[in-house]
Design a protein around this motif. Structure first.
Motif, mmCIF file in Angstrom:
data_model
loop_
_atom_site.group_PDB
_atom_site.id
_atom_site.type_symbol
_atom_site.label_atom_id
_atom_site.label_comp_id
_atom_site.label_asym_id
_atom_site.label_seq_id
_atom_site.Cartn_x
_atom_site.Cartn_y
_atom_site.Cartn_z
ATOM 1 N N VAL A 89 0.878 -1.171 0.000
ATOM 2 C CA VAL A 89 0.000 0.000 0.000
ATOM 3 C C VAL A 89 0.916 1.221 0.000
ATOM 4 O O VAL A 89 1.732 1.383 0.924
ATOM 5 C CB VAL A 89 -0.915 0.026 1.233
ATOM 6 N N PRO A 90 0.845 2.075 -0.999
ATOM 7 C CA PRO A 90 1.816 3.157 -1.115
ATOM 8 C C PRO A 90 1.605 4.265 -0.093
ATOM 9 O O PRO A 90 0.542 4.378 0.518
ATOM 10 C CB PRO A 90 1.591 3.681 -2.538
ATOM 11 N N GLU A 91 2.616 5.060 0.048
ATOM 12 C CA GLU A 91 2.566 6.191 0.972
ATOM 13 C C GLU A 91 1.808 7.373 0.373
ATOM 14 O O GLU A 91 1.151 8.131 1.088
ATOM 15 C CB GLU A 91 4.003 6.625 1.305
ATOM 16 N N THR A 92 1.904 7.540 -0.959
ATOM 17 C CA THR A 92 1.341 8.725 -1.607
ATOM 18 C C THR A 92 0.553 8.359 -2.861
ATOM 19 O O THR A 92 0.740 7.278 -3.439
ATOM 20 C CB THR A 92 2.449 9.718 -2.004
ATOM 21 N N ALA A 93 -0.301 9.275 -3.258
ATOM 22 C CA ALA A 93 -1.036 9.177 -4.523
ATOM 23 C C ALA A 93 -1.277 10.594 -5.025
ATOM 24 O O ALA A 93 -1.291 11.552 -4.230
ATOM 25 C CB ALA A 93 -2.357 8.437 -4.340
ATOM 26 N N SER A 94 -1.463 10.732 -6.318
ATOM 27 C CA SER A 94 -1.721 12.066 -6.870
ATOM 28 C C SER A 94 -2.791 12.002 -7.951
ATOM 29 O O SER A 94 -2.938 10.993 -8.644
ATOM 30 C CB SER A 94 -0.441 12.681 -7.440
ATOM 31 N N LEU A 95 -3.548 13.077 -8.028
ATOM 32 C CA LEU A 95 -4.547 13.278 -9.076
ATOM 33 C C LEU A 95 -4.217 14.576 -9.785
ATOM 34 O O LEU A 95 -3.796 15.550 -9.152
ATOM 35 C CB LEU A 95 -5.961 13.390 -8.491
ATOM 36 N N ASN A 96 -4.427 14.600 -11.083
ATOM 37 C CA ASN A 96 -4.206 15.818 -11.859
ATOM 38 C C ASN A 96 -5.323 15.952 -12.876
ATOM 39 O O ASN A 96 -5.895 14.957 -13.330
ATOM 40 C CB ASN A 96 -2.855 15.757 -12.582
ATOM 41 N N GLY A 97 -5.624 17.178 -13.252
ATOM 42 C CA GLY A 97 -6.688 17.357 -14.233
ATOM 43 C C GLY A 97 -6.908 18.811 -14.585
ATOM 44 O O GLY A 97 -6.056 19.681 -14.327
ATOM 45 N N THR A 98 -8.067 19.086 -15.162
ATOM 46 C CA THR A 98 -8.360 20.419 -15.670
ATOM 47 C C THR A 98 -9.788 20.831 -15.369
ATOM 48 O O THR A 98 -10.685 19.986 -15.263
ATOM 49 C CB THR A 98 -8.099 20.489 -17.199
ATOM 50 N N ILE A 99 -9.986 22.130 -15.240
ATOM 51 C CA ILE A 99 -11.301 22.752 -15.069
ATOM 52 C C ILE A 99 -11.503 23.688 -16.252
ATOM 53 O O ILE A 99 -10.614 24.467 -16.592
ATOM 54 C CB ILE A 99 -11.378 23.558 -13.760
ATOM 55 N N ARG A 100 -12.672 23.609 -16.883
ATOM 56 C CA ARG A 100 -13.017 24.531 -17.974
ATOM 57 C C ARG A 100 -14.290 25.285 -17.588
ATOM 58 O O ARG A 100 -15.234 24.685 -17.062
ATOM 59 C CB ARG A 100 -13.233 23.767 -19.288
#
Length: 390
Positions: free
Chosen positions: A249-260
């Motif tokens: 089970v990892p220590e970190t996670a990330s999400l990335n994306g965009t808002i229009r």
């Protein structure tokens, strides 16, 4: 009036320039070769001034008309490519691995060069044409870079115009959406820091993947439960990164994306709610959630009167039946919007054969559109700065 004669006679040259640029694409702010080709061609066409290195790799050229008036009309084209592996099998396909002109900026640059050749040779206008070859349109802030470098202080414009190819399968169809035409855009980065563990003992963890998965769904409630139903907004999570092993089970996670978005207040609401949701998830799961936002494009606003003028110039080339002011607002974004925040103007689309969408590895631009776009740009200068009769 069909395609302008000088431009029509230069169609083979324009196609050669386009194919050369397509074969040698460059990512934003690295368009050194492209800018060099542009400057070399402009020198050959005999423009009055060439200024390089504007906004790092941008080029600005000035062409003075016969009349010597003080009005100035700007024409802008973007030059950068995308980090995409080309899959077209064209004989002039990208020679730079992992980089492709999948949005037609090679064509936009070529069209503006075609307009430059016509305007420099004829000079049938009263004022100065300001030709802006912009780097780094694809989310890297090229327009803002040129503006920060004093673009319109050094090269003032009364009006400025941009153009984009449109793979609509309707060659020569020119369209404009008056007023609010294209969405503003922001990018977001969410970093989740939990506690790692053996995957067989998840109770010892504070699993960032569970939090990340929940956030993807929770973020969409902003659109369904906070943004008014008749307002337009898009939130897309486009990246998820976490873990490197089957049994950890990892220590970190990330999400990335965009808002229009089309209204600043809608964007402000969206940003606030995303922050609140991230804060709430952090507290509920006992993890750290950090979210950062980067505004990258303003909302593009077309001046209604100048939009009409643009379509009139286009009608000179493609015919009145081939122009429309009924384009719907697009949730795509365009950093020409930043220039329109400073100088009034308009932005149109020019249709061409083929329907593979932009930003697709199989996208193919029809070179037949090159003299059409170049002629429309040149006519815009001549119409907006006409020579006095007699």
């Amino acid at each position: 009036m069909p395609t302008l004669p000088i431009i029509a006679d230069s169609s083979e040259e324009l196609t050669a320039i386009f194919k050369d640029l397509h074969a040698h694409p460059e990512i934003g702010f690295t368009e050194t070769r492209t800018a060099g080709v542009v400057a070399e061609k402009l020198r050959g066409y005999g423009v009055d001034e060439i200024h390089e290195g504007i906004g790092k790799t941008g080029v600005v050229a000035l062409i003075k008309g016969k009349g010597g008036g003080n009005r100035r009309v700007g024409l802008r084209a973007d030059m950068d490519a995308l980090p995409i592996d080309e899959q077209t099998n064209l004989p002039y396909a990208s020679q730079n691995e992992g980089v492709m002109h999948a949005c037609g900026h090679d064509a936009h640059t070529t069209m503006l060069l075609g307009a430059a050749k016509h305007l420099a040779e004829t000079r049938d206008f009263d004022g100065t044409a300001v030709l802006i070859f912009q780097p780094a349109e694809e989310g890297l802030g090229g327009a803002r870079g040129m503006l920060a470098d004093g673009l319109f202080e050094r090269f003032p414009c009364d009006e400025v115009y941009g153009m984009h190819n449109f793979p609509s399968g309707e060659p020569g169809k020119v369209g404009i959406c008056k007023g609010t035409a294209m969405a503003g855009a922001a990018f977001f980065d969410i970093e989740i820091t939990g506690r790692g563990s053996h995957a067989a003992m998840p109770h010892q963890s504070r699993d960032p993947i569970v939090v990340a998965s929940a956030l993807v769904g929770q973020i969409q409630t902003i659109l369904s439960r906070n943004v008014a139903p008749l307002e337009a907004c898009v939130i897309s999570v486009t990246q998820i990164h976490a873990g490197a092993a089957y049994n950890v089970v990892p220590e970190t996670a990330s999400l990335n994306g965009t808002i229009r978005y089309f209204k600043d207040e809608v964007y402000a609401l969206t940003e606030t709610r995303m922050q609140e949701i991230c804060d709430g998830m952090a507290k509920a799961h006992g993890v750290e959630v950090n979210v950062q936002f980067r505004n990258v494009f303003n909302v593009l606003e077309n001046d209604p009167g100048l939009s009409d003028a643009y379509l009139e110039a286009a009608a000179d080339v493609v015919g009145a039946e081939q122009v429309t002011d009924q384009r719907e607002p697009a949730t795509g974004s365009e950093d020409f919007a930043d220039m329109l925040q400073v100088v009034p103007g308009a932005y149109c689309t020019v249709g061409h054969a083929g329907t593979v969408p932009l930003h697709n590895p199989g996208f193919v631009l029809d070179p037949e559109i090159l003299p059409v776009g170049a002629s429309i740009m040149a006519r815009m200068v001549e119409r907006r700065m006409p020579l006095a009769a007699g």
